[in-house]
Design an enzyme around this catalytic site. Structure first.
Site, short mmCIF file in Angstrom:
data_model
loop_
_atom_site.label_atom_id
_atom_site.label_comp_id
_atom_site.label_asym_id
_atom_site.label_seq_id
_atom_site.Cartn_x
_atom_site.Cartn_y
_atom_site.Cartn_z
N ASP A 74 11.54 -10.60 -13.20
CA ASP A 74 11.06 -9.03 -13.03
C ASP A 74 11.79 -8.63 -12.31
O ASP A 74 11.33 -8.79 -10.71
CB ASP A 74 9.18 -9.75 -12.58
CG ASP A 74 8.77 -8.06 -11.74
OD1 ASP A 74 9.51 -7.57 -11.55
OD2 ASP A 74 8.15 -8.50 -11.05
N GLU A 111 5.95 -4.22 -18.52
CA GLU A 111 5.68 -5.00 -17.91
C GLU A 111 4.29 -4.87 -17.57
O GLU A 111 4.34 -6.68 -17.58
CB GLU A 111 5.47 -4.42 -16.08
CG GLU A 111 7.43 -4.03 -15.91
CD GLU A 111 7.48 -3.52 -14.76
OE1 GLU A 111 7.02 -2.91 -14.30
OE2 GLU A 111 9.67 -3.33 -13.92
N ASP A 170 -1.10 -1.84 -11.92
CA ASP A 170 -0.45 -2.62 -11.35
C ASP A 170 -0.35 -2.12 -10.49
O ASP A 170 0.79 -0.21 -10.13
CB ASP A 170 0.93 -2.39 -11.93
CG ASP A 170 2.19 -3.32 -11.48
OD1 ASP A 170 1.92 -2.70 -10.24
OD2 ASP A 170 3.04 -3.52 -12.30
N LYS A 186 15.49 0.76 -8.01
CA LYS A 186 15.03 1.06 -9.83
C LYS A 186 14.85 2.13 -10.14
O LYS A 186 14.60 3.07 -11.36
CB LYS A 186 14.02 0.47 -9.76
CG LYS A 186 12.78 -0.15 -11.21
CD LYS A 186 12.22 -1.12 -10.81
CE LYS A 186 11.44 -1.12 -12.61
NZ LYS A 186 10.32 -2.70 -12.46
P1 ADP Z 1 6.45 -3.90 -6.42
O1 ADP Z 1 6.26 -4.16 -7.56
O2 ADP Z 1 6.54 -2.26 -6.27
O3 ADP Z 1 7.88 -4.53 -6.52
P2 ADP Z 1 4.74 -5.73 -5.17
O4 ADP Z 1 4.11 -5.95 -6.54
O5 ADP Z 1 5.73 -7.01 -5.01
O6 ADP Z 1 5.83 -4.61 -5.43
O7 ADP Z 1 3.74 -5.05 -4.22
C1 ADP Z 1 4.24 -4.89 -2.99
C2 ADP Z 1 2.90 -4.33 -1.59
O8 ADP Z 1 1.96 -5.36 -2.49
C3 ADP Z 1 3.80 -4.22 -0.57
O9 ADP Z 1 3.09 -3.09 0.03
C4 ADP Z 1 3.29 -5.24 -0.08
O10 ADP Z 1 2.38 -4.64 1.25
C5 ADP Z 1 2.01 -4.94 -0.94
N1 ADP Z 1 0.94 -7.43 -0.32
C6 ADP Z 1 1.83 -8.15 -0.71
N2 ADP Z 1 1.16 -9.11 -0.47
C7 ADP Z 1 -0.66 -8.31 0.44
C8 ADP Z 1 -1.92 -9.03 -0.02
N3 ADP Z 1 -1.86 -10.01 0.74
N4 ADP Z 1 -2.77 -8.60 1.30
C9 ADP Z 1 -1.88 -6.90 0.99
N5 ADP Z 1 -0.99 -5.82 0.07
C10 ADP Z 1 -0.17 -6.92 0.04
MG MG Z 2 6.19 -4.43 -9.28
#
Ligand code: ADP
Ligand code: MG
Length: 622
Positions: free
Chosen positions: A25, A188, A210, A91
């Site tokens: 990913d 995705e 998502d 990205k």
């Molecule tokens: P991306 O797909 O954009 O790379 P992610 O799916 O990894 O991002 O999501 C990152 C986001 O998820 C961040 O804003 C982070 O603060 C939030 N996040 C991660 N864990 C938690 C949680 N336990 N509760 C709320 N938000 C969370």
């Molecule tokens: Mg993502």
């Protein structure tokens, strides 16, 4: 592009021959690598046990002038002090020009617009997004190879469903640069659905919600007969967990009547807010505290307070969902299942709102950060041929037929739609005219019989065909579609070996709506198209007959009496007139009349050529 399942007849491979295939990913903020181990997919941790790799690369030059780089957490830690050389969210730049980035002015980078894609100037030189992504991919590849203590066979890399051709190609290029064999790019949302095993379950519509760090994506997938099709996509490229952090930081500052004065203050309070926000996903209340230039900031926040703050943003995401459903003419209760993806879907407020909207609890069993990588790993394992006997192999299918333009503006279908890819098919064609030395190849996509109603993909020419009589040349046109929908078409004249080819990406330029429209149109007009096709074919045949007769008259017209010549001329004129009208029966009759009317002439010509061939030769020489 849709997915099709076919059963894999081969037996389960010998464990020693197991090919190591991973799913990656490649995310905007985080990237992960996963693999199927001991029968189930799991994310691979780094040496410190962390599965997440921040998608950040910092470029540096050391004292001896050597270029160095940090990837992941180490790079992220230096983001504040060296933002110009620390590239995050790369990205968003993949396959994009500077003009495609509306917020480029607010980013800390020195952009350089290069042909095809924007690049970033760093201390270590100009870096293209492809190179930066390759660093992240190479780091994950290394992690996987260390884990298995073996070389990788290949990887499935995920991309957003809305990624266009240029963005997908850039992702593939990055993988290649990182030394990865790309088994395929996977959407995705489709990966998330696979991780939940939905492809083995009930047919119907599924929604993939998502919500990541900076972006929100909603995708509707249709599963039918094991085929996943992306029905619609939507979302908001500027909505994500970062926005919740900002709201929470502002609320905490307002409560304490404080301000974040310096840029460092702003970053500090955002980091604290994010930590507090994440804590509130499991705890009812949490403390936000950090040291700012104006003093200590300390605030107590409840989960309800965060939910209240977040509500307008969550509603905004649901407005996007509504729009996508409306455009696809689907009601929320028609959706069979809802999959939650992205770290921000851990927030109870998000889960509750999504559940209320669809009238059913969303699927949240899998870790929402990992679900895309896990699905990619499952597919990678299948593509590598590691699936046990009886398991299903997922394959993409061609959404629209591919074909060639033939005489009369007709389409000759070479690969029918729904053919699983990769695939390769060839067909032989020939020349239309005597002495023809070039052939125009026009590749089209669509379900209609006429070229003008299909989508033109490419044109190229095969030149240097040795002059031959019409119909004597054998030109083999081969179509090959690889696992990513990349089409190559080549044409080769079999006798002389002259060859020409072109590479095209057929499906990425089309939205799913366009594909659906082209399909619908193909079905509803099929009967009319068949009639039209018959007429065009008759016209081509008429044209061919006229051409052959003209050639014969030019060569041997002296064999004919004046009356016979006038009769044949009359028959030719009649064909010409009937070609212009749409009456296929009359045209076919005229063609037959000319064929019959020139039969005697053809026999005469034959006799003459035999006489000429034999002239001056003795019988035993023949
Ligand atoms: P991306 O797909 O954009 O790379 P992610 O799916 O990894 O991002 O999501 C990152 C986001 O998820 C961040 O804003 C982070 O603060 C939030 N996040 C991660 N864990 C938690 C949680 N336990 N509760 C709320 N938000 C969370
Ligand atoms: Mg993502």
């Amino acid at each position: 592009m849709a997915l099709l399942q076919i059963s894999e007849p081969g037996q389960s491979p010998d464990p020693h021959q197991r090919r190591i295939a991973v799913g990656i990913d490649l995310g905007t903020t985080h990237s992960l690598v996963a693999a199927v181990r001991h029968g189930s997919a799991e994310c691979l941790p780094d040496e410190q046990g962390r599965v997440i790799l921040p998608s950040a690369v910092r470029y540096m030059v050391d004292e001896r002038g050597q270029t160095r780089r940090h990837i992941g957490f180490e790079a992220l830690a230096a983001q504040a002090e060296d933002s110009q050389n620390t590239i995050v969210s790369v990205k968003r730049f993949m396959g994009r020009r500077l003009a495609d980035l509306p917020d480029a002015g607010r980013l800390p980078y020195q952009f350089e617009d290069q042909p095809g894609m924007v690049a970033v100037k760093t201390v270590a030189g100009v870096k293209s997004p492809v190179e930066v992504s390759a660093e992240i991919l190479a780091s994950l590849r290394q992690r996987a190879e260390d884990t298995f203590n073996d070389d990788l066979f290949g990887a499935v890399i995920t991309v957003p469903a809305y990624f266009d051709d240029a963005q997908r190609q850039a992702t593939k290029d990055a993988a290649q640069m990182a030394g990865l064999n790309v088994l395929r790019l996977l959407n995705e949302p489709t990966a998330a659905a696979i991780a939940y095993g939905l492809d083995n379950g009930a047919e119907g519509l599924y929604a993939i919600y998502d919500l990541g760090g900076g972006t929100f994506d909603i995708s509707l997938l249709q599963l039918s007969r094991g085929v996943f099709e992306v029905v619609a996509t939507g979302g908001d490229s500027a909505l994500g967990g970062d926005d919740f952090d900002h709201l929470l930081a502002d609320a905490a500052l307002a409560d304490a009547k404080m301000e974040a004065v310096t840029p460092q203050d702003k970053r500090t309070v955002l980091v604290a807010a994010r930590r507090t926000k994440e804590k509130l996903s499991t705890d009812g209340s949490a403390h936000l505290s950090c040291m700012l230039s104006g003093g200590m900031l300390s605030a107590s926040i409840t989960r309800e307070r965060l939910a209240e703050l977040a509500k307008p943003l969550i509603d905004k995401s649901l407005a996007s969902v509504k729009r996508v459903l409306r455009d696809a003419k689907i009601k929320p209760d028609e959706v069979k299942g809802v999959v939650m993806v992205g770290g921000s879907t851990r927030m109870p407020a998000v889960r509750d709102a999504v559940g209320a909207f669809f009238g059913q609890a969303p699927l949240t069993d899998l870790n929402p950060d990992e679900v895309v990588a896990l699905g990619a790993a499952i597919q990678a394992n299948q593509l590598a041929g590691n699936n046990a006997q009886g398991e299903l192999l997922l394959l993409d299918v061609l959404p629209l037929s591919l074909g060639l333009e033939t005489m009369g503006g007709l389409v000759e279908r070479i690969i029918p739609r729904n053919t699983p890819i990769p695939c390769a098919l060839a067909q032989d064609f020939t020349t239309f005219k005597d002495g023809q030395t070039a052939l125009a190849v026009h590749v089209v996509q669509g379900e209609r019989e006429q070229v003008e109603f299909c989508r033109s993909l490419a044109r190229f020419e095969l030149r240097g065909i040795p002059p031959m009589a019409a119909g004597a040349a054998r030109i083999r046109v081969s179509f090959q579609v690889d696992a990513d929908g990349l089409l190559s078409v080549s044409a080769k004249e079999q006798l002389s070996g002259v060859e020409a080819s072109v590479v095209i990406k057929p499906s990425y330029g089309l939205t799913d709506d366009q594909v659906a429209h082209m399909l619908r149109e193909g079905f509803t007009t099929a009967a009319a198209d068949m009639k039209d096709r018959a007429l065009r074919e008759a016209r081509v045949e008429a044209e061919r007959m006229l051409e052959a007769t003209r050639t014969a008259l030019a060569a041997d017209g002296d064999l004919l009496s004046t009356e016979d010549r006038a009769r044949i001329d009359g028959l030719m004129t009649q064909i010409g007139q009937r070609c212009d009208r749409g009456d296929i029966v009359a045209l076919e009759a005229a063609i037959k009349a000319l064929a019959d009317g020139t039969e005697a002439f053809a026999a005469e010509r034959m006799n003459r050529s035999i006489r000429q061939a034999l002239a001056g030769r003795k019988l035993d020489q023949v």
